[in-house]
Design a protein around this motif. Structure first.
Motif, PDB file in Angstrom:
ATOM      1  N   MET A   1       0.846  -1.166   0.000  1.00 13.02           N
ATOM      2  CA  MET A   1       0.000   0.000   0.000  1.00 13.02           C
ATOM      3  C   MET A   1       0.896   1.235   0.000  1.00 13.02           C
ATOM      4  SD  MET A   1      -3.127   0.859   2.595  1.00 13.02           S
ATOM      5  CE  MET A   1      -4.044  -0.574   2.087  1.00 13.02           C
ATOM      6  N   SER A   2       0.566   2.199  -0.829  1.00 15.34           N
ATOM      7  CA  SER A   2       1.413   3.387  -0.953  1.00 15.34           C
ATOM      8  C   SER A   2       1.160   4.345   0.216  1.00 15.34           C
ATOM      9  CB  SER A   2       1.135   4.098  -2.277  1.00 15.34           C
ATOM     10  OG  SER A   2      -0.158   4.670  -2.264  1.00 15.34           O
ATOM     11  N   ASN A   3       2.066   5.280   0.379  1.00 21.16           N
ATOM     12  CA  ASN A   3       1.923   6.271   1.449  1.00 21.16           C
ATOM     13  C   ASN A   3       0.694   7.138   1.230  1.00 21.16           C
ATOM     14  OD1 ASN A   3       4.137   5.456   2.897  1.00 21.16           O
ATOM     15  ND2 ASN A   3       5.532   6.864   1.867  1.00 21.16           N
ATOM     16  N   ARG A   4       0.362   7.377  -0.010  1.00 17.57           N
ATOM     17  CA  ARG A   4      -0.821   8.182  -0.312  1.00 17.57           C
ATOM     18  C   ARG A   4      -2.086   7.463   0.140  1.00 17.57           C
ATOM     19  NH1 ARG A   4      -2.181  11.113  -6.041  1.00 17.57           N
ATOM     20  NH2 ARG A   4      -4.129  12.046  -5.357  1.00 17.57           N
ATOM     21  N   ASP A   5      -2.153   6.161  -0.091  1.00 17.07           N
ATOM     22  CA  ASP A   5      -3.310   5.379   0.355  1.00 17.07           C
ATOM     23  C   ASP A   5      -3.399   5.360   1.877  1.00 17.07           C
ATOM     24  OD1 ASP A   5      -3.942   4.809  -2.273  1.00 17.07           O
ATOM     25  OD2 ASP A   5      -2.931   2.862  -2.256  1.00 17.07           O
ATOM     26  N   LYS A   6      -2.260   5.194   2.539  1.00 18.31           N
ATOM     27  CA  LYS A   6      -2.259   5.201   4.001  1.00 18.31           C
ATOM     28  C   LYS A   6      -2.742   6.546   4.534  1.00 18.31           C
ATOM     29  CE  LYS A   6       1.640   2.077   4.535  1.00 18.31           C
ATOM     30  NZ  LYS A   6       3.024   1.955   5.022  1.00 18.31           N
ATOM     31  N   SER A   7      -2.248   7.622   3.946  1.00 18.81           N
ATOM     32  CA  SER A   7      -2.666   8.955   4.378  1.00 18.81           C
ATOM     33  C   SER A   7      -4.162   9.148   4.200  1.00 18.81           C
ATOM     34  CB  SER A   7      -1.922  10.037   3.597  1.00 18.81           C
ATOM     35  OG  SER A   7      -0.549   9.918   3.771  1.00 18.81           O
ATOM     36  N   PHE A   8      -4.673   8.651   3.097  1.00 19.99           N
ATOM     37  CA  PHE A   8      -6.113   8.756   2.843  1.00 19.99           C
ATOM     38  C   PHE A   8      -6.904   8.039   3.930  1.00 19.99           C
ATOM     39  CE2 PHE A   8      -9.907   6.696   1.082  1.00 19.99           C
ATOM     40  CZ  PHE A   8     -10.656   7.828   0.793  1.00 19.99           C
ATOM     41  N   TRP A   9      -6.495   6.820   4.287  1.00 23.26           N
ATOM     42  CA  TRP A   9      -7.226   6.068   5.304  1.00 23.26           C
ATOM     43  C   TRP A   9      -7.091   6.709   6.674  1.00 23.26           C
ATOM     44  CZ3 TRP A   9     -10.998   3.611   3.618  1.00 23.26           C
ATOM     45  CH2 TRP A   9     -10.939   2.854   2.455  1.00 23.26           C
ATOM     46  N   TYR A  10      -5.938   7.292   6.979  1.00 19.78           N
ATOM     47  CA  TYR A  10      -5.757   7.940   8.274  1.00 19.78           C
ATOM     48  C   TYR A  10      -6.641   9.179   8.396  1.00 19.78           C
ATOM     49  CZ  TYR A  10      -1.644   4.969   8.885  1.00 19.78           C
ATOM     50  OH  TYR A  10      -0.798   3.910   9.015  1.00 19.78           O
ATOM     51  N   VAL A  11      -6.670   9.993   7.349  1.00 22.91           N
ATOM     52  CA  VAL A  11      -7.513  11.193   7.376  1.00 22.91           C
ATOM     53  C   VAL A  11      -8.991  10.802   7.424  1.00 22.91           C
ATOM     54  CG1 VAL A  11      -8.229  13.205   6.030  1.00 22.91           C
ATOM     55  CG2 VAL A  11      -5.811  12.664   6.269  1.00 22.91           C
ATOM     56  N   THR A  12      -9.367   9.776   6.683  1.00 22.53           N
ATOM     57  CA  THR A  12     -10.750   9.312   6.696  1.00 22.53           C
ATOM     58  C   THR A  12     -11.128   8.797   8.081  1.00 22.53           C
ATOM     59  OG1 THR A  12     -10.572   8.694   4.372  1.00 22.53           O
ATOM     60  CG2 THR A  12     -12.391   7.751   5.601  1.00 22.53           C
ATOM     61  N   ALA A  13     -10.228   8.075   8.736  1.00 22.18           N
ATOM     62  CA  ALA A  13     -10.505   7.564  10.081  1.00 22.18           C
ATOM     63  C   ALA A  13     -10.645   8.692  11.092  1.00 22.18           C
ATOM     64  CB  ALA A  13      -9.406   6.607  10.514  1.00 22.18           C
ATOM     65  N   LEU A  14      -9.872   9.759  10.906  1.00 21.95           N
ATOM     66  CA  LEU A  14      -9.964  10.891  11.826  1.00 21.95           C
ATOM     67  C   LEU A  14     -11.262  11.665  11.626  1.00 21.95           C
ATOM     68  CD1 LEU A  14      -8.522  12.551  14.012  1.00 21.95           C
ATOM     69  CD2 LEU A  14      -7.512  13.894  12.178  1.00 21.95           C
ATOM     70  N   LEU A  15     -11.636  11.902  10.378  1.00 22.76           N
ATOM     71  CA  LEU A  15     -12.840  12.682  10.099  1.00 22.76           C
ATOM     72  C   LEU A  15     -14.129  11.881  10.272  1.00 22.76           C
ATOM     73  CD1 LEU A  15     -11.684  14.695   6.963  1.00 22.76           C
ATOM     74  CD2 LEU A  15     -11.809  15.455   9.337  1.00 22.76           C
ATOM     75  N   PHE A  16     -14.067  10.589  10.007  1.00 26.72           N
ATOM     76  CA  PHE A  16     -15.240   9.724  10.113  1.00 26.72           C
ATOM     77  C   PHE A  16     -14.876   8.537  11.012  1.00 26.72           C
ATOM     78  CE2 PHE A  16     -15.277  11.660   5.869  1.00 26.72           C
ATOM     79  CZ  PHE A  16     -16.445  12.405   5.972  1.00 26.72           C
ATOM     80  N   PRO A  17     -15.067   8.679  12.323  1.00 30.74           N
ATOM     81  CA  PRO A  17     -14.625   7.637  13.261  1.00 30.74           C
ATOM     82  C   PRO A  17     -15.249   6.267  13.006  1.00 30.74           C
ATOM     83  CG  PRO A  17     -15.146   9.648  14.438  1.00 30.74           C
ATOM     84  CD  PRO A  17     -15.565   9.847  13.019  1.00 30.74           C
ATOM     85  N   LEU A  18     -16.465   6.224  12.523  1.00 31.89           N
ATOM     86  CA  LEU A  18     -17.092   4.930  12.258  1.00 31.89           C
ATOM     87  C   LEU A  18     -16.344   4.168  11.164  1.00 31.89           C
ATOM     88  CD1 LEU A  18     -19.457   3.132  13.037  1.00 31.89           C
ATOM     89  CD2 LEU A  18     -20.782   4.223  11.249  1.00 31.89           C
ATOM     90  N   VAL A  19     -15.858   4.872  10.163  1.00 35.54           N
ATOM     91  CA  VAL A  19     -15.073   4.243   9.102  1.00 35.54           C
ATOM     92  C   VAL A  19     -13.766   3.695   9.664  1.00 35.54           C
ATOM     93  CG1 VAL A  19     -13.856   4.663   6.928  1.00 35.54           C
ATOM     94  CG2 VAL A  19     -16.097   5.673   7.302  1.00 35.54           C
ATOM     95  N   GLY A  20     -13.137   4.440  10.567  1.00 36.35           N
ATOM     96  CA  GLY A  20     -11.903   3.970  11.186  1.00 36.35           C
ATOM     97  C   GLY A  20     -12.115   2.703  11.993  1.00 36.35           C
ATOM     98  N   MET A  21     -13.242   2.621  12.685  1.00 37.24           N
ATOM     99  CA  MET A  21     -13.542   1.403  13.448  1.00 37.24           C
ATOM    100  C   MET A  21     -13.835   0.225  12.529  1.00 37.24           C
ATOM    101  SD  MET A  21     -15.790   2.815  16.562  1.00 37.24           S
ATOM    102  CE  MET A  21     -15.199   4.124  17.579  1.00 37.24           C
ATOM    103  N   MET A  22     -14.498   0.503  11.429  1.00 32.78           N
ATOM    104  CA  MET A  22     -14.770  -0.569  10.466  1.00 32.78           C
ATOM    105  C   MET A  22     -13.466  -1.063   9.839  1.00 32.78           C
ATOM    106  SD  MET A  22     -18.438   0.689   8.831  1.00 32.78           S
ATOM    107  CE  MET A  22     -17.795   0.658   7.236  1.00 32.78           C
ATOM    108  N   LEU A  23     -12.550  -0.159   9.552  1.00 35.13           N
ATOM    109  CA  LEU A  23     -11.239  -0.569   9.029  1.00 35.13           C
ATOM    110  C   LEU A  23     -10.511  -1.450  10.032  1.00 35.13           C
ATOM    111  CD1 LEU A  23      -9.796   2.650   7.373  1.00 35.13           C
ATOM    112  CD2 LEU A  23     -10.391   0.521   6.241  1.00 35.13           C
TER     113      LEU A  23
END
Length: 74
Positions: A1-23
């Protein structure tokens, strides 16, 4: 997984906590150590996002229901 993909998932988890928990739930059982580390970080960021959201709501409620109107009778 590229750094860009990781950054996307981290920002998404911060802004949408439910998505972070699902991940976390989806990737925790993965055999790849990279996805496990992303899952743990996503869970931590989702907790941080929930804390910031609660803090924002509480601060807003304090501001709205503040009894000091700024007009003092003397």
């Amino acid at each position: 997984m590229s750094n860009r993909d990781k950054s996307f998932w981290y920002v998404t988890a911060l802004l949408f906590p439910l998505v972070g928990m699902m991940l976390f739930v989806m990737w925790w059982g993965s055999g790849e150590s990279e996805k496990k580390s992303i899952a743990i970080r996503s869970l931590c960021l989702s907790f941080l996002g929930m804390f910031l959201l609660v803090l924002l709501v509480v601060m807003g409620a304090i501001g709205i229901f503040s009894t000091d109107s700024g007009i003092h009778q003397g």
